[in-house]
Design a protein around this motif. Structure first.
Motif, mmCIF file in Angstrom:
data_model
loop_
_atom_site.group_PDB
_atom_site.id
_atom_site.type_symbol
_atom_site.label_atom_id
_atom_site.label_comp_id
_atom_site.label_asym_id
_atom_site.label_seq_id
_atom_site.Cartn_x
_atom_site.Cartn_y
_atom_site.Cartn_z
ATOM 1 N N GLU A 248 6.165 -56.943 44.988
ATOM 2 C CA GLU A 248 6.694 -55.478 44.816
ATOM 3 C C GLU A 248 6.059 -54.156 44.832
ATOM 4 N N TYR A 249 4.544 -54.470 44.689
ATOM 5 C CA TYR A 249 3.692 -53.295 45.012
ATOM 6 C C TYR A 249 3.476 -52.928 46.440
ATOM 7 N N TRP A 250 3.474 -54.176 47.426
ATOM 8 C CA TRP A 250 3.748 -53.840 48.797
ATOM 9 C C TRP A 250 4.973 -53.159 49.220
ATOM 10 N N MET A 251 6.182 -53.726 48.631
ATOM 11 C CA MET A 251 7.335 -53.133 48.963
ATOM 12 C C MET A 251 7.244 -51.605 48.738
ATOM 13 N N ALA A 252 6.884 -51.375 47.521
ATOM 14 C CA ALA A 252 6.874 -49.824 46.829
ATOM 15 C C ALA A 252 6.219 -48.964 47.847
ATOM 16 N N PRO B 205 4.095 -43.418 28.797
ATOM 17 C CA PRO B 205 3.699 -44.775 29.108
ATOM 18 C C PRO B 205 3.155 -45.083 30.640
ATOM 19 N N THR B 206 2.500 -45.718 30.907
ATOM 20 C CA THR B 206 1.850 -46.222 32.522
ATOM 21 C C THR B 206 3.197 -46.928 33.063
ATOM 22 N N LEU B 207 3.319 -46.712 34.043
ATOM 23 C CA LEU B 207 4.387 -47.446 35.048
ATOM 24 C C LEU B 207 3.556 -48.016 36.235
ATOM 25 N N PRO B 208 4.015 -49.399 36.638
ATOM 26 C CA PRO B 208 3.564 -49.674 37.732
ATOM 27 C C PRO B 208 3.904 -48.709 39.011
ATOM 28 N N ALA B 209 2.688 -48.459 39.773
ATOM 29 C CA ALA B 209 2.891 -47.661 40.907
ATOM 30 C C ALA B 209 2.076 -47.855 41.965
ATOM 31 N N ALA B 210 2.178 -47.636 43.508
ATOM 32 C CA ALA B 210 1.534 -47.906 44.559
ATOM 33 C C ALA B 210 1.342 -46.828 45.384
ATOM 34 N N THR B 211 -0.137 -46.804 45.997
ATOM 35 C CA THR B 211 -0.397 -45.618 46.926
ATOM 36 C C THR B 211 -0.791 -46.154 48.213
ATOM 37 N N ALA C 59 0.059 -29.554 45.233
ATOM 38 C CA ALA C 59 -1.366 -30.551 45.467
ATOM 39 C C ALA C 59 -1.055 -31.378 46.586
ATOM 40 N N TYR C 60 -2.105 -31.747 47.244
ATOM 41 C CA TYR C 60 -2.396 -32.460 48.520
ATOM 42 C C TYR C 60 -2.378 -33.861 47.827
ATOM 43 N N VAL C 61 -1.572 -34.727 48.128
ATOM 44 C CA VAL C 61 -1.381 -36.102 47.579
ATOM 45 C C VAL C 61 -1.310 -37.248 48.908
ATOM 46 N N PHE C 62 -1.637 -38.540 48.725
ATOM 47 C CA PHE C 62 -1.387 -39.595 49.462
ATOM 48 C C PHE C 62 0.009 -40.132 49.173
ATOM 49 N N ALA C 63 0.663 -40.683 49.960
ATOM 50 C CA ALA C 63 2.120 -41.083 49.779
ATOM 51 C C ALA C 63 1.808 -42.212 48.718
#
Length: 137
Positions: free
Chosen positions: A90-94, A25-31, A59-63
């Protein structure tokens, strides 16, 4: 843009066509995409995933990463002055937490508006990051 197969992490190209029977399932995430002006133009911060990582090793990724329940803690969110209304706080905090966990870059300012590299630095910053990484913060 096409990335040559030899530039991909080992085994990655072979797994592209493997569609899971029961996708996760998709989960809330932030980059976070960290950029700055460099002497030769814009510079981006990319991180290289460990070769033993379970997801896209090498792989090279963003944080970034998932939004944890603790990212919505009202006491944590209350520390932020004038948070943007979207996405939810909560997305900004993540994003801030994940960037600090993964790269050691602390996206924060002190009460005077000064960058926190002057309020928390060196050994103290490393200790705070270790507390976070070990679930003690």
């Amino acid at each position: 843009m096409v990335i040559p197969e030899e530039r991909l992490p080992p085994g990655f190209a072979q797994k592209i066509g493997d569609v899971p029977t029961n996708p996760s399932p998709t989960l809330p995430a932030a980059t976070a995409v960290l950029m700055r002006d460099g002497s030769d133009g814009i510079e981006l911060l990319l991180l290289k995933r460990h070769r033993a990582s379970g997801f896209v090793p090498g792989a090279y990724v963003f944080a970034g990463g998932r939004v944890d329940a603790s990212d919505a803690d009202p006491q944590l969110i209350a520390m932020v002055t004038n948070p943007p209304s979207t996405p939810p706080p909560e997305y900004w905090m993540a994003t801030i937490r994940e960037t600090f966990e993964e790269s050691g870059v602390l996206l924060a300012i002190d009460r005077r508006g000064q960058s926190c590299h002057t309020c928390v630095a060196g050994q103290e910053l490393a200790e705070q990051r270790e507390l976070l990484l070990t679930g003690r913060a």
